[in-house]
Design a protein around this motif. Sequence first.
Motif, PDB file in Angstrom:
ATOM      1  N   ALA A 110      33.745  24.883  31.082  1.00  0.00           N
ATOM      2  CA  ALA A 110      33.662  26.105  30.268  1.00  0.00           C
ATOM      3  C   ALA A 110      33.643  27.337  31.163  1.00  0.00           C
ATOM      4  O   ALA A 110      34.313  28.341  30.874  1.00  0.00           O
ATOM      5  N   ILE A 111      32.912  27.263  32.263  1.00  0.00           N
ATOM      6  CA  ILE A 111      32.857  28.391  33.202  1.00  0.00           C
ATOM      7  C   ILE A 111      34.224  28.607  33.832  1.00  0.00           C
ATOM      8  O   ILE A 111      34.696  29.741  33.955  1.00  0.00           O
ATOM      9  N   ALA A 112      34.883  27.498  34.213  1.00  0.00           N
ATOM     10  CA  ALA A 112      36.215  27.608  34.815  1.00  0.00           C
ATOM     11  C   ALA A 112      37.207  28.195  33.815  1.00  0.00           C
ATOM     12  O   ALA A 112      38.035  29.035  34.175  1.00  0.00           O
ATOM     13  N   ASP A 113      37.129  27.760  32.553  1.00  0.00           N
ATOM     14  CA  ASP A 113      38.024  28.301  31.529  1.00  0.00           C
ATOM     15  C   ASP A 113      37.788  29.790  31.333  1.00  0.00           C
ATOM     16  O   ASP A 113      38.745  30.566  31.174  1.00  0.00           O
ATOM     17  N   ASP A 114      36.518  30.200  31.347  1.00  0.00           N
ATOM     18  CA  ASP A 114      36.199  31.626  31.232  1.00  0.00           C
ATOM     19  C   ASP A 114      36.767  32.401  32.413  1.00  0.00           C
ATOM     20  O   ASP A 114      37.288  33.512  32.249  1.00  0.00           O
ATOM     21  N   ALA A 115      36.686  31.813  33.609  1.00  0.00           N
ATOM     22  CA  ALA A 115      37.211  32.479  34.802  1.00  0.00           C
ATOM     23  C   ALA A 115      38.722  32.634  34.696  1.00  0.00           C
ATOM     24  O   ALA A 115      39.272  33.685  35.041  1.00  0.00           O
ATOM     25  N   VAL A 116      39.407  31.615  34.202  1.00  0.00           N
ATOM     26  CA  VAL A 116      40.869  31.688  34.049  1.00  0.00           C
ATOM     27  C   VAL A 116      41.234  32.744  33.008  1.00  0.00           C
ATOM     28  O   VAL A 116      42.133  33.562  33.225  1.00  0.00           O
ATOM     29  N   ARG A 117      40.518  32.729  31.879  1.00  0.00           N
ATOM     30  CA  ARG A 117      40.797  33.744  30.842  1.00  0.00           C
ATOM     31  C   ARG A 117      40.578  35.156  31.386  1.00  0.00           C
ATOM     32  O   ARG A 117      41.379  36.060  31.141  1.00  0.00           O
ATOM     33  N   GLY A 118      39.486  35.343  32.118  1.00  0.00           N
ATOM     34  CA  GLY A 118      39.209  36.662  32.700  1.00  0.00           C
ATOM     35  C   GLY A 118      40.275  37.076  33.697  1.00  0.00           C
ATOM     36  O   GLY A 118      40.709  38.234  33.711  1.00  0.00           O
ATOM     37  N   ALA A 119      40.706  36.127  34.534  1.00  0.00           N
ATOM     38  CA  ALA A 119      41.746  36.430  35.525  1.00  0.00           C
ATOM     39  C   ALA A 119      43.065  36.767  34.838  1.00  0.00           C
ATOM     40  O   ALA A 119      43.779  37.685  35.259  1.00  0.00           O
ATOM     41  N   ARG A 120      43.400  36.033  33.780  1.00  0.00           N
ATOM     42  CA  ARG A 120      44.637  36.347  33.027  1.00  0.00           C
ATOM     43  C   ARG A 120      44.566  37.749  32.418  1.00  0.00           C
ATOM     44  O   ARG A 120      45.549  38.493  32.430  1.00  0.00           O
ATOM     45  N   ARG A 128      42.772  40.302  33.500  1.00  0.00           N
ATOM     46  CA  ARG A 128      42.893  41.295  34.563  1.00  0.00           C
ATOM     47  C   ARG A 128      44.349  41.435  35.013  1.00  0.00           C
ATOM     48  O   ARG A 128      44.819  42.551  35.271  1.00  0.00           O
ATOM     49  N   LEU A 129      45.086  40.325  35.071  1.00  0.00           N
ATOM     50  CA  LEU A 129      46.494  40.379  35.453  1.00  0.00           C
ATOM     51  C   LEU A 129      47.308  41.146  34.411  1.00  0.00           C
ATOM     52  O   LEU A 129      48.131  42.001  34.758  1.00  0.00           O
ATOM     53  N   GLU A 130      47.070  40.857  33.140  1.00  0.00           N
ATOM     54  CA  GLU A 130      47.775  41.583  32.081  1.00  0.00           C
ATOM     55  C   GLU A 130      47.486  43.081  32.161  1.00  0.00           C
ATOM     56  O   GLU A 130      48.400  43.908  32.025  1.00  0.00           O
ATOM     57  N   LEU A 142      50.756  49.196  35.745  1.00  0.00           N
ATOM     58  CA  LEU A 142      51.911  49.442  36.605  1.00  0.00           C
ATOM     59  C   LEU A 142      53.131  49.839  35.771  1.00  0.00           C
ATOM     60  O   LEU A 142      53.819  50.818  36.088  1.00  0.00           O
ATOM     61  N   THR A 143      53.398  49.106  34.707  1.00  0.00           N
ATOM     62  CA  THR A 143      54.542  49.420  33.839  1.00  0.00           C
ATOM     63  C   THR A 143      54.388  50.805  33.231  1.00  0.00           C
ATOM     64  O   THR A 143      55.344  51.595  33.183  1.00  0.00           O
ATOM     65  N   ASP A 144      53.181  51.130  32.784  1.00  0.00           N
ATOM     66  CA  ASP A 144      52.923  52.435  32.185  1.00  0.00           C
ATOM     67  C   ASP A 144      53.152  53.552  33.200  1.00  0.00           C
ATOM     68  O   ASP A 144      53.754  54.586  32.879  1.00  0.00           O
ATOM     69  N   ALA A 159      45.525  40.375  41.343  1.00  0.00           N
ATOM     70  CA  ALA A 159      45.196  39.699  40.084  1.00  0.00           C
ATOM     71  C   ALA A 159      45.924  38.361  39.982  1.00  0.00           C
ATOM     72  O   ALA A 159      45.366  37.379  39.476  1.00  0.00           O
ATOM     73  N   GLU A 160      47.170  38.300  40.478  1.00  0.00           N
ATOM     74  CA  GLU A 160      47.900  37.027  40.481  1.00  0.00           C
ATOM     75  C   GLU A 160      47.204  36.005  41.376  1.00  0.00           C
ATOM     76  O   GLU A 160      47.061  34.836  41.018  1.00  0.00           O
ATOM     77  N   GLU A 161      46.729  36.443  42.537  1.00  0.00           N
ATOM     78  CA  GLU A 161      46.009  35.546  43.446  1.00  0.00           C
ATOM     79  C   GLU A 161      44.695  35.071  42.818  1.00  0.00           C
ATOM     80  O   GLU A 161      44.335  33.895  42.926  1.00  0.00           O
ATOM     81  N   ASP A 162      43.995  35.987  42.163  1.00  0.00           N
ATOM     82  CA  ASP A 162      42.737  35.613  41.501  1.00  0.00           C
ATOM     83  C   ASP A 162      42.986  34.573  40.407  1.00  0.00           C
ATOM     84  O   ASP A 162      42.205  33.639  40.241  1.00  0.00           O
ATOM     85  N   LEU A 163      44.076  34.732  39.671  1.00  0.00           N
ATOM     86  CA  LEU A 163      44.415  33.767  38.622  1.00  0.00           C
ATOM     87  C   LEU A 163      44.713  32.397  39.234  1.00  0.00           C
ATOM     88  O   LEU A 163      44.243  31.377  38.730  1.00  0.00           O
ATOM     89  N   GLN A 164      45.444  32.379  40.324  1.00  0.00           N
ATOM     90  CA  GLN A 164      45.740  31.100  40.987  1.00  0.00           C
ATOM     91  C   GLN A 164      44.454  30.431  41.471  1.00  0.00           C
ATOM     92  O   GLN A 164      44.286  29.221  41.321  1.00  0.00           O
ATOM     93  N   LYS A 165      43.549  31.205  42.044  1.00  0.00           N
ATOM     94  CA  LYS A 165      42.265  30.646  42.506  1.00  0.00           C
ATOM     95  C   LYS A 165      41.467  30.092  41.328  1.00  0.00           C
ATOM     96  O   LYS A 165      40.877  29.016  41.412  1.00  0.00           O
ATOM     97  N   ALA A 166      41.442  30.822  40.230  1.00  0.00           N
ATOM     98  CA  ALA A 166      40.699  30.379  39.054  1.00  0.00           C
ATOM     99  C   ALA A 166      41.302  29.095  38.490  1.00  0.00           C
ATOM    100  O   ALA A 166      40.580  28.194  38.066  1.00  0.00           O
TER     101      ALA A 166
END
Length: 156
Positions: free
Chosen positions: A81-91, A93-95, A101-103, A145-152
């Motif tokens: 559950a903690i890992a899933d929360d970390a992945v959701r948070g990283a995603r 932050r990436l979004e 950047l696009t804006d 943010a991409e690196e953080d998502l990969q780590k998560a």
Amino acid sequence: MMKMLALLAIAAAIAVAASGDALAQTLYKLIDKNGKVTYTESPPKNFEGKVIRMDIDPNANSATLPKGSALREEGAAAKNAIADDAVRGARQRLENAKKALTDARDNPGEADIQRIGNKGGGTRPQPSEDYQRRLEMLEKNVKDAEEDLQKAQRGR
């Protein structure tokens, strides 16, 4: 030598007997005439109220813990559950980083673009140094943010 062994045996027997007494505890529950309850370790003298002796066996007070496999399953579920929360948070932050950047690229402000003129009267847009630095920072945020998502995702 024999006397020394005898003394050691006696000392050990006394220690065992004393430890047995230490396991049993006695408390006294005192209830005064107003119904106030107090607990004490020694019996009171001249107490006007009810005194109830309570012999407590600490060995009787025990808890049953779940078996090891149940604890491991609960721990694994909590870790997932903690890992899933970390992945959701990283995603998320990436979004957010990609959106920022696009804006910034799609909507530069007036100070972000300078017009550089030619002698012939034509001008061309040129990004300001501050705008370029801001875009570089936003690109770095996306990479981080991409690196953080990969780590998560590896931490699952």
